[in-house]
Motif scaffolding. Structure first.
Motif, PDB file in Angstrom:
ATOM      1  N   THR A 182      42.521  31.552  38.412  1.00  0.00           N
ATOM      2  CA  THR A 182      41.626  30.723  39.685  1.00  0.00           C
ATOM      3  C   THR A 182      40.693  31.699  39.962  1.00  0.00           C
ATOM      4  N   MET A 183      40.690  33.219  39.752  1.00  0.00           N
ATOM      5  CA  MET A 183      40.211  34.186  40.244  1.00  0.00           C
ATOM      6  C   MET A 183      38.606  34.163  39.650  1.00  0.00           C
ATOM      7  N   LEU A 184      38.662  33.838  38.405  1.00  0.00           N
ATOM      8  CA  LEU A 184      37.287  33.622  37.825  1.00  0.00           C
ATOM      9  C   LEU A 184      37.138  32.462  37.216  1.00  0.00           C
ATOM     10  N   THR A 185      35.582  31.952  37.198  1.00  0.00           N
ATOM     11  CA  THR A 185      35.378  30.719  36.690  1.00  0.00           C
ATOM     12  C   THR A 185      34.743  30.869  35.334  1.00  0.00           C
ATOM     13  N   GLU A 186      34.620  29.475  34.617  1.00  0.00           N
ATOM     14  CA  GLU A 186      34.166  29.707  33.207  1.00  0.00           C
ATOM     15  C   GLU A 186      32.840  30.311  33.062  1.00  0.00           C
ATOM     16  N   ASN A 187      32.071  30.351  33.987  1.00  0.00           N
ATOM     17  CA  ASN A 187      30.860  31.222  33.835  1.00  0.00           C
ATOM     18  C   ASN A 187      30.677  32.754  34.149  1.00  0.00           C
ATOM     19  N   ASP A 188      32.033  33.089  34.667  1.00  0.00           N
ATOM     20  CA  ASP A 188      32.281  34.500  34.864  1.00  0.00           C
ATOM     21  C   ASP A 188      32.531  35.520  33.533  1.00  0.00           C
ATOM     22  N   LEU A 189      32.335  36.721  33.475  1.00  0.00           N
ATOM     23  CA  LEU A 189      32.875  37.414  32.597  1.00  0.00           C
ATOM     24  C   LEU A 189      34.307  37.364  32.512  1.00  0.00           C
ATOM     25  N   PRO A 190      34.652  37.465  31.278  1.00  0.00           N
ATOM     26  CA  PRO A 190      36.464  37.393  31.146  1.00  0.00           C
ATOM     27  C   PRO A 190      36.953  38.868  31.715  1.00  0.00           C
ATOM     28  N   ALA A 191      38.271  38.526  31.933  1.00  0.00           N
ATOM     29  CA  ALA A 191      38.793  39.476  32.347  1.00  0.00           C
ATOM     30  C   ALA A 191      38.784  40.896  31.582  1.00  0.00           C
ATOM     31  N   SER A 192      38.899  40.684  30.309  1.00  0.00           N
ATOM     32  CA  SER A 192      38.977  41.896  29.188  1.00  0.00           C
ATOM     33  C   SER A 192      37.746  42.474  29.279  1.00  0.00           C
ATOM     34  N   LEU A 200      36.067  41.608  42.532  1.00  0.00           N
ATOM     35  CA  LEU A 200      37.491  41.418  43.028  1.00  0.00           C
ATOM     36  C   LEU A 200      38.555  41.991  41.903  1.00  0.00           C
ATOM     37  N   VAL A 201      38.111  41.560  40.609  1.00  0.00           N
ATOM     38  CA  VAL A 201      38.952  41.816  39.445  1.00  0.00           C
ATOM     39  C   VAL A 201      38.927  43.249  38.972  1.00  0.00           C
ATOM     40  N   ALA A 245      30.385  55.828  38.733  1.00  0.00           N
ATOM     41  CA  ALA A 245      28.740  55.515  39.009  1.00  0.00           C
ATOM     42  C   ALA A 245      28.704  54.475  39.489  1.00  0.00           C
ATOM     43  N   GLY A 246      29.481  53.040  39.388  1.00  0.00           N
ATOM     44  CA  GLY A 246      29.449  52.175  40.093  1.00  0.00           C
ATOM     45  C   GLY A 246      27.980  51.179  39.758  1.00  0.00           C
ATOM     46  N   VAL A 247      27.360  51.438  38.644  1.00  0.00           N
ATOM     47  CA  VAL A 247      26.076  50.806  38.043  1.00  0.00           C
ATOM     48  C   VAL A 247      26.564  49.512  37.533  1.00  0.00           C
ATOM     49  N   TYR A 248      27.446  49.460  36.737  1.00  0.00           N
ATOM     50  CA  TYR A 248      27.905  48.327  36.127  1.00  0.00           C
ATOM     51  C   TYR A 248      28.693  47.263  37.314  1.00  0.00           C
ATOM     52  N   TYR A 249      29.468  47.871  38.052  1.00  0.00           N
ATOM     53  CA  TYR A 249      29.846  47.000  38.963  1.00  0.00           C
ATOM     54  C   TYR A 249      29.045  46.487  39.900  1.00  0.00           C
ATOM     55  N   SER A 250      27.594  47.049  40.305  1.00  0.00           N
ATOM     56  CA  SER A 250      26.566  46.583  41.269  1.00  0.00           C
ATOM     57  C   SER A 250      26.288  45.428  40.779  1.00  0.00           C
ATOM     58  N   LYS A 251      26.502  45.064  39.446  1.00  0.00           N
ATOM     59  CA  LYS A 251      25.865  43.978  38.878  1.00  0.00           C
ATOM     60  C   LYS A 251      26.682  42.463  38.535  1.00  0.00           C
ATOM     61  N   LEU A 252      27.870  42.883  39.175  1.00  0.00           N
ATOM     62  CA  LEU A 252      28.704  41.789  39.073  1.00  0.00           C
ATOM     63  C   LEU A 252      28.746  40.811  40.336  1.00  0.00           C
ATOM     64  N   ASN A 253      29.100  39.559  40.117  1.00  0.00           N
ATOM     65  CA  ASN A 253      29.442  38.616  41.396  1.00  0.00           C
ATOM     66  C   ASN A 253      30.657  39.091  42.291  1.00  0.00           C
ATOM     67  N   GLN A 313      40.801  49.037  39.180  1.00  0.00           N
ATOM     68  CA  GLN A 313      40.798  50.161  39.619  1.00  0.00           C
ATOM     69  C   GLN A 313      42.299  50.648  40.313  1.00  0.00           C
ATOM     70  N   TYR A 314      42.584  49.560  40.958  1.00  0.00           N
ATOM     71  CA  TYR A 314      43.902  49.484  41.715  1.00  0.00           C
ATOM     72  C   TYR A 314      45.060  50.083  40.619  1.00  0.00           C
ATOM     73  N   ALA A 315      45.061  49.307  39.619  1.00  0.00           N
ATOM     74  CA  ALA A 315      46.249  49.444  38.646  1.00  0.00           C
ATOM     75  C   ALA A 315      45.854  50.712  37.884  1.00  0.00           C
ATOM     76  N   LEU A 316      44.923  51.253  37.922  1.00  0.00           N
ATOM     77  CA  LEU A 316      44.475  52.538  37.400  1.00  0.00           C
ATOM     78  C   LEU A 316      45.145  53.609  38.317  1.00  0.00           C
ATOM     79  N   ASP A 317      44.819  53.558  39.569  1.00  0.00           N
ATOM     80  CA  ASP A 317      45.537  54.317  40.556  1.00  0.00           C
ATOM     81  C   ASP A 317      46.939  54.543  40.644  1.00  0.00           C
ATOM     82  N   ASN A 318      47.415  53.288  40.483  1.00  0.00           N
ATOM     83  CA  ASN A 318      48.965  53.265  40.407  1.00  0.00           C
ATOM     84  C   ASN A 318      49.638  53.200  38.907  1.00  0.00           C
ATOM     85  N   ASN A 319      49.001  53.440  38.016  1.00  0.00           N
ATOM     86  CA  ASN A 319      49.595  53.618  36.567  1.00  0.00           C
ATOM     87  C   ASN A 319      50.125  52.235  36.208  1.00  0.00           C
ATOM     88  N   TYR A 320      49.505  51.065  36.599  1.00  0.00           N
ATOM     89  CA  TYR A 320      49.933  49.969  35.844  1.00  0.00           C
ATOM     90  C   TYR A 320      49.412  49.652  34.502  1.00  0.00           C
TER      91      TYR A 320
END
Length: 355
Positions: A41-51, A20-21, A7-15, A26-33
């Motif tokens: 360096t992809m995320l700052t301390e103010n961003d959501l954690p990767a998990s 990018l993460v 649906a992309g609803v949560y995605y639309s609220k991300l910076n 999604q790429y990992a899901l497509d390729n079964n990683y």
């Protein structure tokens, strides 16, 4: 390809960094990683954690279950390489997030479930409203799937932590479709997927329990004519005289309710639309379980309703007081009645009908 039922609803609220993460997962899901490395360096301390970002993907996507065994490791890693025969080492900070449900075997089962659900013809007419479609899908899920506690191989006891390692945890969507049994994740994925297949925007909501030993909960949020409503396919009822009666009761109490009437406060509230109104019918609202004139009002609702059923909300709930009120209601109606109540975060939803 995982955008198809996303649906992309949560995605639309991300910076942009978080997006990018999200896309990397999604790429990992497509390729079964199963394991994905995210450079620190992809995320700052103010961003959501990767998990957390991978959890938002699971809530957007109808084909990614929430109990995905997502575990985040954050540490420094040494990358070694050879440049013209010389050993070169570099230390980097980053995150490794594992998602067991991204494996090829598990995604193949998801795809089988998707193919099976696409065969369902609800025979919707061109005039069918979004509400009619969403309600029909809800009733289909309720009619064909039952809740099974045995499917809990893990819980949502803490964000970013998982599950029994390795697990052998059930594939909840697959189980719902082919076994007719599942837990809240499977219900939410199946409902969301059927909505998306039939052109209705639907996402999932999640509650992480902070209480040791208590499982969290997943339910849905569906868009009907531009407004969002909660739908919870999971909550069961007591034994009814008929499946038709049970479906009527579940539709009256579990479909199309506001945030005020949801079971739990949901996590990631800032990323999901507000549900401010009710599609579900509410005949009356009472401040307590033995309010003045309550039994006569409920009896009046039952008499006036075409289906002989009343749905009402009680804010200060007391089981003994409600029992007394229901006895008075039965006396008023001069009939045996059945009543049920469902706990929500701030109140109880009650339903009463003539036997």
């Amino acid at each position: 390809k995982t955008d198809i039922y996303n649906a992309g609803v949560y995605y639309s609220k991300l910076n942009e960094r978080e997006k990018l993460v999200y896309k990397a997962y999604q790429y990992a899901l497509d390729n079964n990683y199963v394991y994905t490395y995210v450079d620190g360096t992809m995320l700052t301390e103010n961003d959501l954690p990767a998990s957390d970002i991978i959890v938002l993907l699971s809530l957007d996507s109808a084909i990614v279950q929430q109990n995905m065994s997502a575990v985040e490791y954050s540490s420094s890693h040494t990358i070694g390489t050879k440049i013209y025969g010389i050993d070169v080492e570099k230390e980097v900070e980053g995150f490794i997030v594992s998602a067991e449900t991204f494996s090829k075997q598990r995604i193949s089962r998801v795809n089988k479930a998707v193919d099976e659900l696409k065969k369902i013809d609800f025979e919707f007419t061109e005039q069918a409203s979004a509400e009619e479609k969403a309600k029909t899908i809800f009733q289909y899920v309720e009619k064909n799937v039952e809740y099974s506690e045995n499917l809990f191989a893990n819980d949502k006891s803490a964000k970013g932590e998982a599950a029994s390692a390795g697990s052998g945890a059930e594939d909840y969507l697959y189980s719902a479709v082919f076994k007719g049994k599942t837990n809240c994740d499977g219900y939410a994925n199946m409902y969301s997927l059927l909505c998306q297949i039939n052109g209705i925007q639907c996402i999932e909501k999640l509650y992480f329990s902070e209480v040791e030993g208590e499982a969290g909960h997943t339910w849905n949020c569906v868009n009907v004519d531009g407004k969002w409503y909660n739908v919870d396919c999971t909550e069961g009822t007591y034994e009814q005289e008929s499946q038709e009666q049970e479906l009527k009761l579940l539709t009256a109490t579990q479909f199309g309710f506001s945030d005020e009437l949801q079971v739990h406060s949901h996590d990631y509230a800032e990323y999901v639309p507000k549900c401010n109104e009710n599609l579900m019918r509410i005949d009356g609202t009472f401040s307590k379980s033995k309010a003045s004139g309550m039994s006569s009002k409920i009896a009046s609702y039952v008499r006036e309703a075409e289906d002989g059923m009343a749905v009402f909300v009680v804010y200060n709930f007391d089981e003994e007081d409600l029992e007394s009120t229901m006895q008075s209601t039965a006396n008023n109606l001069r009939s045996d009645i059945k009543y049920f109540y469902f706990e929500r975060e701030k109140c109880y939803i009650c339903c009463v009908y003539k036997k």
